[in-house]
Design a protein around this motif. Structure first.
Motif, PDB file in Angstrom:
ATOM      1  N   LEU A 107       0.749  -0.903   0.085  1.00 21.47           N
ATOM      2  CA  LEU A 107       0.119   0.046  -0.088  1.00 21.47           C
ATOM      3  C   LEU A 107       0.974   1.257  -0.023  1.00 21.47           C
ATOM      4  N   ASP A 108       0.465   2.130  -0.661  1.00 22.89           N
ATOM      5  CA  ASP A 108       1.062   3.628  -0.711  1.00 22.89           C
ATOM      6  C   ASP A 108       0.622   4.290   0.706  1.00 22.89           C
ATOM      7  N   GLU A 109       1.260   5.455   0.826  1.00 19.14           N
ATOM      8  CA  GLU A 109       1.044   6.217   2.136  1.00 19.14           C
ATOM      9  C   GLU A 109      -0.292   6.499   2.381  1.00 19.14           C
ATOM     10  N   ALA A 110      -1.075   7.134   1.025  1.00 19.33           N
ATOM     11  CA  ALA A 110      -2.456   7.798   1.183  1.00 19.33           C
ATOM     12  C   ALA A 110      -3.400   6.493   1.586  1.00 19.33           C
ATOM     13  N   GLU A 111      -3.241   5.329   0.827  1.00 18.12           N
ATOM     14  CA  GLU A 111      -3.925   3.929   1.390  1.00 18.12           C
ATOM     15  C   GLU A 111      -3.804   3.776   2.674  1.00 18.12           C
ATOM     16  N   PHE A 112      -2.567   3.689   3.310  1.00 19.25           N
ATOM     17  CA  PHE A 112      -2.416   3.429   4.690  1.00 19.25           C
ATOM     18  C   PHE A 112      -2.913   4.379   5.657  1.00 19.25           C
ATOM     19  N   GLU A 113      -2.828   5.759   5.262  1.00 20.64           N
ATOM     20  CA  GLU A 113      -3.283   6.732   6.060  1.00 20.64           C
ATOM     21  C   GLU A 113      -4.815   6.450   6.192  1.00 20.64           C
ATOM     22  N   VAL A 114      -5.539   6.135   4.814  1.00 19.33           N
ATOM     23  CA  VAL A 114      -7.272   5.845   5.109  1.00 19.33           C
ATOM     24  C   VAL A 114      -7.181   4.737   6.065  1.00 19.33           C
ATOM     25  N   LEU A 115      -6.587   3.584   5.920  1.00 18.05           N
ATOM     26  CA  LEU A 115      -6.974   2.386   6.569  1.00 18.05           C
ATOM     27  C   LEU A 115      -6.667   3.019   8.152  1.00 18.05           C
ATOM     28  N   LEU A 116      -5.689   3.891   8.360  1.00 20.97           N
ATOM     29  CA  LEU A 116      -5.353   4.175   9.726  1.00 20.97           C
ATOM     30  C   LEU A 116      -6.503   4.773  10.320  1.00 20.97           C
ATOM     31  N   ASP A 117      -7.010   5.556   9.670  1.00 23.10           N
ATOM     32  CA  ASP A 117      -8.211   6.580  10.088  1.00 23.10           C
ATOM     33  C   ASP A 117      -9.055   5.860  10.645  1.00 23.10           C
ATOM     34  N   ARG A 118      -9.577   4.643   9.643  1.00 17.69           N
ATOM     35  CA  ARG A 118     -10.816   3.986   9.509  1.00 17.69           C
ATOM     36  C   ARG A 118     -10.652   2.710  10.534  1.00 17.69           C
ATOM     37  N   PHE A 119      -9.673   2.237  10.678  1.00 18.19           N
ATOM     38  CA  PHE A 119      -9.318   1.272  11.660  1.00 18.19           C
ATOM     39  C   PHE A 119      -8.232   1.103  12.315  1.00 18.19           C
ATOM     40  N   ALA A 120      -8.293   2.296  12.951  1.00 19.54           N
ATOM     41  CA  ALA A 120      -7.037   2.415  14.282  1.00 19.54           C
ATOM     42  C   ALA A 120      -6.941   1.159  15.358  1.00 19.54           C
ATOM     43  N   ASN A 121      -8.196   1.137  15.744  1.00 17.68           N
ATOM     44  CA  ASN A 121      -8.141  -0.126  16.870  1.00 17.68           C
ATOM     45  C   ASN A 121      -7.552  -1.476  16.249  1.00 17.68           C
ATOM     46  N   ASP A 122      -7.545  -1.750  14.997  1.00 18.77           N
ATOM     47  CA  ASP A 122      -7.160  -2.935  14.495  1.00 18.77           C
ATOM     48  C   ASP A 122      -5.796  -2.745  14.141  1.00 18.77           C
ATOM     49  N   LEU A 123      -5.202  -1.444  13.985  1.00 20.86           N
ATOM     50  CA  LEU A 123      -3.854  -1.270  13.522  1.00 20.86           C
ATOM     51  C   LEU A 123      -2.783  -0.686  14.429  1.00 20.86           C
ATOM     52  N   LEU A 124      -3.450  -0.045  15.468  1.00 21.06           N
ATOM     53  CA  LEU A 124      -2.562   0.759  16.416  1.00 21.06           C
ATOM     54  C   LEU A 124      -2.987   0.063  17.809  1.00 21.06           C
ATOM     55  N   GLY A 125      -1.692  -0.421  18.600  1.00 23.45           N
ATOM     56  CA  GLY A 125      -2.098  -0.626  19.792  1.00 23.45           C
ATOM     57  C   GLY A 125      -2.454   0.561  20.772  1.00 23.45           C
ATOM     58  N   GLU A 126      -2.738   0.337  22.009  1.00 23.59           N
ATOM     59  CA  GLU A 126      -2.810   1.361  23.164  1.00 23.59           C
ATOM     60  C   GLU A 126      -1.421   2.219  23.301  1.00 23.59           C
ATOM     61  N   ALA A 127      -1.468   3.354  23.464  1.00 24.77           N
ATOM     62  CA  ALA A 127      -0.311   4.145  23.702  1.00 24.77           C
ATOM     63  C   ALA A 127       0.768   4.068  22.368  1.00 24.77           C
ATOM     64  N   ALA A 128       0.168   3.920  21.114  1.00 27.63           N
ATOM     65  CA  ALA A 128       1.132   3.744  20.317  1.00 27.63           C
ATOM     66  C   ALA A 128       1.792   5.228  19.950  1.00 27.63           C
ATOM     67  N   THR A 129       3.080   5.137  19.518  1.00 30.12           N
ATOM     68  CA  THR A 129       3.787   6.316  19.161  1.00 30.12           C
ATOM     69  C   THR A 129       4.246   6.508  17.846  1.00 30.12           C
ATOM     70  N   ARG A 130       3.875   5.644  17.072  1.00 29.35           N
ATOM     71  CA  ARG A 130       4.036   5.624  15.795  1.00 29.35           C
ATOM     72  C   ARG A 130       2.665   5.660  15.200  1.00 29.35           C
ATOM     73  N   THR A 131       1.879   6.716  14.983  1.00 32.75           N
ATOM     74  CA  THR A 131       0.418   6.532  14.595  1.00 32.75           C
ATOM     75  C   THR A 131       0.032   7.397  13.443  1.00 32.75           C
ATOM     76  N   GLU A 132       1.039   7.746  12.496  1.00 29.50           N
ATOM     77  CA  GLU A 132       0.922   8.374  11.168  1.00 29.50           C
ATOM     78  C   GLU A 132       1.640   7.279  10.124  1.00 29.50           C
ATOM     79  N   ALA A 133       0.558   7.341   9.020  1.00 29.39           N
ATOM     80  CA  ALA A 133       1.287   6.500   7.997  1.00 29.39           C
ATOM     81  C   ALA A 133       2.709   6.672   7.463  1.00 29.39           C
ATOM     82  N   ASP A 134       2.944   8.127   7.554  1.00 29.91           N
ATOM     83  CA  ASP A 134       4.480   8.313   7.140  1.00 29.91           C
ATOM     84  C   ASP A 134       5.706   7.730   8.205  1.00 29.91           C
ATOM     85  N   ASP A 135       5.248   8.031   9.550  1.00 28.91           N
ATOM     86  CA  ASP A 135       5.798   7.399  10.715  1.00 28.91           C
ATOM     87  C   ASP A 135       6.211   5.897  10.399  1.00 28.91           C
ATOM     88  N   ILE A 136       4.958   5.159  10.315  1.00 26.74           N
ATOM     89  CA  ILE A 136       4.843   3.911  10.395  1.00 26.74           C
ATOM     90  C   ILE A 136       5.663   3.208   9.019  1.00 26.74           C
TER      91      ILE A 136
END
Length: 186
Positions: free
Chosen positions: A69-98
């Motif tokens: 996936l490219d950064e834009a696609e990744f960002e959309v998924l992070l926005d829509r499915f944050a609970n499935d992609l980011l753990g509690e207290a995540a420090t890398r939360t943006e597509a470009d960081d990940i």
């Protein structure tokens, strides 16, 4: 920060410890980045979101990354499915960081069979590890499905060495290195 009133004279005995480069981190082939002037090593690990826990979300992110996936696609998924992609207290939360972390760590972190190529077989091994298989179960699958689990030319081809690799990349050892007398005396 205003530093105009601070003495800029180097502390005696530490000359040369600060790198003169714009990027003091140099990629090493041993699965790490090293700050050469201080000999400090940062080990990549499977904690993709940076919350000091390796969880299902980290494996989900690795699977999405391996899908290309490219950064834009990744960002959309992070926005829509944050609970499935980011753990509690995540420090890398943006597509470009990940993606930055995974792009930097890719070859050293995700090449599980150690053949120099990150490919689908490596992702299959990561998914099996995420499923919690033990050494005997891994060995059976490696014997029955080697073409699905091992790339050509890999040096980690048995369950013990593969699981040992996962132990290394699951490590959270952040103990600072000891400063030796030889470093101080330079």
């Amino acid at each position: 920060m205003d530093v105009s009133g601070i003495d800029q004279t180097p502390i005696e005995g530490v000359e040369g410890l600060i790198a003169e480069s714009n990027n003091p981190l140099e990629v090493n082939p041993n699965n790490s980045q090293q700050l050469n002037s201080l000999n400090i090593t940062a080990q990549y690990n499977l904690d993709i979101d940076g919350n000091l826990a390796i969880e299902a979300q980290d494996y989900n992110v690795i699977n999405l990354y391996s899908a290309g996936l490219d950064e834009a696609e990744f960002e959309v998924l992070l926005d829509r499915f944050a609970n499935d992609l980011l753990g509690e207290a995540a420090t890398r939360t943006e597509a470009d960081d990940i993606l930055g972390y995974l792009n930097d760590a890719r070859d050293s972190l995700l090449d599980i069979d150690n053949n120099g190529i990150v490919e689908q077989q490596d992702n299959n091994l990561i998914n099996l590890y995420a499923a919690g298989l033990d050494e005997a179960e891994f060995e059976v699958l490696l014997e029955r499905f080697p073409e699905d689990l091992l790339g050509d030319g890999g040096t980690r081809t048995d369950a013990a060495s593969i699981l040992a690799r996962f132990e290394i990349i699951s490590n959270f050892d952040v103990t600072p290195p000891l400063i030796s007398a030889s470093l101080v005396e330079q």
